[in-house]
Design a protein around this motif. Sequence first.
Motif, PDB file in Angstrom:
ATOM      1  N   LEU A 103     -11.803  -4.926   5.302  1.00 27.45           N
ATOM      2  CA  LEU A 103     -12.692  -4.122   5.738  1.00 27.45           C
ATOM      3  C   LEU A 103     -11.680  -2.654   6.148  1.00 27.45           C
ATOM      4  O   LEU A 103     -12.408  -1.581   5.943  1.00 27.45           O
ATOM      5  CB  LEU A 103     -13.096  -4.459   7.207  1.00 27.45           C
ATOM      6  CG  LEU A 103     -13.971  -5.663   7.174  1.00 27.45           C
ATOM      7  CD1 LEU A 103     -14.369  -6.212   8.562  1.00 27.45           C
ATOM      8  CD2 LEU A 103     -15.630  -5.223   6.896  1.00 27.45           C
ATOM      9  N   LEU A 104     -10.433  -2.867   6.384  1.00 32.12           N
ATOM     10  CA  LEU A 104      -9.579  -1.889   6.804  1.00 32.12           C
ATOM     11  C   LEU A 104      -9.236  -0.945   5.497  1.00 32.12           C
ATOM     12  O   LEU A 104      -9.302   0.159   5.551  1.00 32.12           O
ATOM     13  CB  LEU A 104      -8.128  -2.309   7.123  1.00 32.12           C
ATOM     14  CG  LEU A 104      -8.346  -2.827   8.627  1.00 32.12           C
ATOM     15  CD1 LEU A 104      -6.868  -3.498   8.957  1.00 32.12           C
ATOM     16  CD2 LEU A 104      -8.672  -1.788   9.737  1.00 32.12           C
ATOM     17  N   GLU A 105      -9.292  -1.598   4.286  1.00 32.03           N
ATOM     18  CA  GLU A 105      -9.141  -0.882   2.984  1.00 32.03           C
ATOM     19  C   GLU A 105     -10.138  -0.255   2.657  1.00 32.03           C
ATOM     20  O   GLU A 105     -10.291   0.710   1.828  1.00 32.03           O
ATOM     21  CB  GLU A 105      -8.753  -1.961   1.952  1.00 32.03           C
ATOM     22  CG  GLU A 105      -7.419  -2.543   1.875  1.00 32.03           C
ATOM     23  CD  GLU A 105      -6.356  -1.271   1.473  1.00 32.03           C
ATOM     24  OE1 GLU A 105      -6.685  -1.114   0.194  1.00 32.03           O
ATOM     25  OE2 GLU A 105      -5.394  -0.821   2.182  1.00 32.03           O
ATOM     26  N   ARG A 106     -11.546  -0.699   2.964  1.00 29.80           N
ATOM     27  CA  ARG A 106     -12.852  -0.015   2.629  1.00 29.80           C
ATOM     28  C   ARG A 106     -13.050   1.175   3.394  1.00 29.80           C
ATOM     29  O   ARG A 106     -14.236   1.887   3.253  1.00 29.80           O
ATOM     30  CB  ARG A 106     -13.979  -1.117   2.959  1.00 29.80           C
ATOM     31  CG  ARG A 106     -13.997  -2.198   1.809  1.00 29.80           C
ATOM     32  CD  ARG A 106     -14.885  -3.143   2.217  1.00 29.80           C
ATOM     33  NE  ARG A 106     -16.284  -2.613   2.145  1.00 29.80           N
ATOM     34  CZ  ARG A 106     -17.247  -3.384   2.802  1.00 29.80           C
ATOM     35  NH1 ARG A 106     -17.154  -4.469   3.309  1.00 29.80           N
ATOM     36  NH2 ARG A 106     -18.527  -2.803   2.815  1.00 29.80           N
ATOM     37  N   ARG A 164      -5.812   6.120  -1.172  1.00 30.36           N
ATOM     38  CA  ARG A 164      -5.663   5.466  -2.191  1.00 30.36           C
ATOM     39  C   ARG A 164      -5.958   5.918  -3.374  1.00 30.36           C
ATOM     40  O   ARG A 164      -5.293   5.615  -4.822  1.00 30.36           O
ATOM     41  CB  ARG A 164      -6.417   4.010  -2.152  1.00 30.36           C
ATOM     42  CG  ARG A 164      -6.001   3.073  -1.130  1.00 30.36           C
ATOM     43  CD  ARG A 164      -4.591   2.413  -1.328  1.00 30.36           C
ATOM     44  NE  ARG A 164      -4.635   1.225  -0.604  1.00 30.36           N
ATOM     45  CZ  ARG A 164      -3.479   0.654  -0.363  1.00 30.36           C
ATOM     46  NH1 ARG A 164      -2.487   0.850  -1.098  1.00 30.36           N
ATOM     47  NH2 ARG A 164      -3.266  -0.447   0.068  1.00 30.36           N
ATOM     48  N   LEU A 165      -6.813   6.636  -3.788  1.00 34.81           N
ATOM     49  CA  LEU A 165      -7.289   7.399  -4.953  1.00 34.81           C
ATOM     50  C   LEU A 165      -6.423   8.616  -5.022  1.00 34.81           C
ATOM     51  O   LEU A 165      -6.311   9.013  -6.165  1.00 34.81           O
ATOM     52  CB  LEU A 165      -8.608   7.921  -4.839  1.00 34.81           C
ATOM     53  CG  LEU A 165      -9.774   6.965  -5.088  1.00 34.81           C
ATOM     54  CD1 LEU A 165     -11.191   7.593  -4.642  1.00 34.81           C
ATOM     55  CD2 LEU A 165      -9.799   6.199  -6.397  1.00 34.81           C
ATOM     56  N   GLY A 166      -5.491   9.031  -4.250  1.00 37.73           N
ATOM     57  CA  GLY A 166      -4.548  10.205  -4.483  1.00 37.73           C
ATOM     58  C   GLY A 166      -4.926  11.437  -4.020  1.00 37.73           C
ATOM     59  O   GLY A 166      -4.354  12.286  -4.429  1.00 37.73           O
ATOM     60  N   PHE A 167      -6.181  11.590  -3.450  1.00 35.78           N
ATOM     61  CA  PHE A 167      -6.537  13.038  -3.093  1.00 35.78           C
ATOM     62  C   PHE A 167      -5.720  13.242  -1.747  1.00 35.78           C
ATOM     63  O   PHE A 167      -5.679  14.662  -1.261  1.00 35.78           O
ATOM     64  CB  PHE A 167      -7.787  12.746  -2.480  1.00 35.78           C
ATOM     65  CG  PHE A 167      -9.077  12.874  -3.823  1.00 35.78           C
ATOM     66  CD1 PHE A 167      -8.905  13.799  -4.752  1.00 35.78           C
ATOM     67  CD2 PHE A 167      -9.629  11.550  -4.109  1.00 35.78           C
ATOM     68  CE1 PHE A 167      -9.832  13.600  -5.691  1.00 35.78           C
ATOM     69  CE2 PHE A 167     -10.597  11.745  -4.944  1.00 35.78           C
ATOM     70  CZ  PHE A 167     -10.424  12.296  -6.108  1.00 35.78           C
ATOM     71  N   ALA A 168      -5.022  12.496  -1.190  1.00 35.78           N
ATOM     72  CA  ALA A 168      -3.826  12.840  -0.036  1.00 35.78           C
ATOM     73  C   ALA A 168      -2.757  11.822   0.108  1.00 35.78           C
ATOM     74  O   ALA A 168      -2.768  10.863  -0.477  1.00 35.78           O
ATOM     75  CB  ALA A 168      -4.749  12.493   1.524  1.00 35.78           C
ATOM     76  N   VAL A 169      -1.869  12.630   0.706  1.00 34.90           N
ATOM     77  CA  VAL A 169      -0.338  11.986   0.519  1.00 34.90           C
ATOM     78  C   VAL A 169      -0.262  10.982   1.674  1.00 34.90           C
ATOM     79  O   VAL A 169       0.635  10.118   1.599  1.00 34.90           O
ATOM     80  CB  VAL A 169       0.882  12.970   0.636  1.00 34.90           C
ATOM     81  CG1 VAL A 169       0.568  13.972  -0.617  1.00 34.90           C
ATOM     82  CG2 VAL A 169       0.673  14.011   2.080  1.00 34.90           C
ATOM     83  N   SER A 170      -1.351  10.795   2.840  1.00 35.22           N
ATOM     84  CA  SER A 170      -1.039  10.028   3.715  1.00 35.22           C
ATOM     85  C   SER A 170      -2.703   9.842   4.326  1.00 35.22           C
ATOM     86  O   SER A 170      -3.365  10.469   4.016  1.00 35.22           O
ATOM     87  CB  SER A 170      -0.275  10.482   4.804  1.00 35.22           C
ATOM     88  OG  SER A 170      -0.949  11.630   5.457  1.00 35.22           O
ATOM     89  N   ILE A 176      -3.253  -5.674  -1.562  1.00 33.25           N
ATOM     90  CA  ILE A 176      -2.551  -5.067  -0.595  1.00 33.25           C
ATOM     91  C   ILE A 176      -1.179  -5.587  -0.423  1.00 33.25           C
ATOM     92  O   ILE A 176      -1.017  -6.656  -0.262  1.00 33.25           O
ATOM     93  CB  ILE A 176      -3.337  -5.409   0.824  1.00 33.25           C
ATOM     94  CG1 ILE A 176      -4.741  -5.044   0.689  1.00 33.25           C
ATOM     95  CG2 ILE A 176      -2.845  -4.884   1.917  1.00 33.25           C
ATOM     96  CD1 ILE A 176      -5.619  -5.843   1.923  1.00 33.25           C
ATOM     97  N   THR A 177      -0.489  -4.550  -0.893  1.00 28.45           N
ATOM     98  CA  THR A 177       1.059  -4.854  -0.914  1.00 28.45           C
ATOM     99  C   THR A 177       1.970  -4.794   0.118  1.00 28.45           C
ATOM    100  O   THR A 177       3.052  -4.948   0.354  1.00 28.45           O
ATOM    101  CB  THR A 177       1.561  -3.942  -2.169  1.00 28.45           C
ATOM    102  OG1 THR A 177       1.254  -2.589  -1.854  1.00 28.45           O
ATOM    103  CG2 THR A 177       0.792  -4.424  -3.487  1.00 28.45           C
ATOM    104  N   MET A 178       1.507  -3.993   1.337  1.00 32.35           N
ATOM    105  CA  MET A 178       2.069  -3.885   2.444  1.00 32.35           C
ATOM    106  C   MET A 178       2.475  -5.142   3.047  1.00 32.35           C
ATOM    107  O   MET A 178       1.760  -6.117   2.879  1.00 32.35           O
ATOM    108  CB  MET A 178       1.348  -3.086   3.390  1.00 32.35           C
ATOM    109  CG  MET A 178       1.178  -1.697   3.066  1.00 32.35           C
ATOM    110  SD  MET A 178       2.861  -0.768   3.146  1.00 32.35           S
ATOM    111  CE  MET A 178       3.010  -0.761   4.792  1.00 32.35           C
ATOM    112  N   PRO A 179       3.643  -5.187   3.590  1.00 28.02           N
ATOM    113  CA  PRO A 179       4.110  -6.599   4.249  1.00 28.02           C
ATOM    114  C   PRO A 179       3.527  -6.791   5.441  1.00 28.02           C
ATOM    115  O   PRO A 179       3.926  -6.552   6.736  1.00 28.02           O
ATOM    116  CB  PRO A 179       5.636  -6.384   4.471  1.00 28.02           C
ATOM    117  CG  PRO A 179       5.804  -4.896   4.804  1.00 28.02           C
ATOM    118  CD  PRO A 179       4.796  -4.274   3.840  1.00 28.02           C
TER     119      PRO A 179
END
Length: 210
Positions: free
Chosen positions: A97-100, A108-114, A195-198
């Motif tokens: 849900l958070l990723e969506r 994630r697509l790269g349009f923003a740096v954060s 989701i690669t974050m720890p």
Amino acid sequence: MARYTGPRCRLCRREGVKLFLKGERCYTDKCAFERRSYPPGQHGPQQVRVKLSDYGIRLREKQKVKRIYGISEKQMRKYYEMATKMPGQSGHNLLQLLERRLDNVVYRLGFAVSRAQARQYVNHGFFKVNGKNVDIPSYLVKPGDVIELKEKYRNNPQILESLETVARRGIPSWLELDAENFKGVVKSLPTREDITMPIQESYIIEFYSR
């Protein structure tokens, strides 16, 4: 509770892990976490991280995920309640849900740096979803959705620079970027492997279900 507007590097130092909240700066030697990995506070590097209780471990995990995605406690609890009503593992459902969230997908697509920058772009109406204006960062995308940058923003130097550096982060397999046309497609729902974050999502479920 209002959204946190203080120093973002302080949050990484508090959680004891790099959360990548400052975009490209996090990949350079200017990263505050790399320079000062000890907790923030007046006692400096003499501070010792205390051993946490079981409750403290679960609380810190919940706080860490809130800070990664830039959401409030009210939103976090809402996503927990949604996740527990969905089929499958509640922890995986919560992260999905958070990723969506639209602001996360824009990041994630790269349009923003954060994610913070992505949230600002969405709030200001930079993007369309399936040809319709969407300015709600928490909008949940679904497979088949097309996220498109409006034409009048395609010369934005920050967005162009971000798209050039997205290779450093990589684009997850559930998304597809068409950089030439400033579009992204949601190919499928994100899986836990994307989701690669720890993150220990089971601790968050345990925190709320106690």
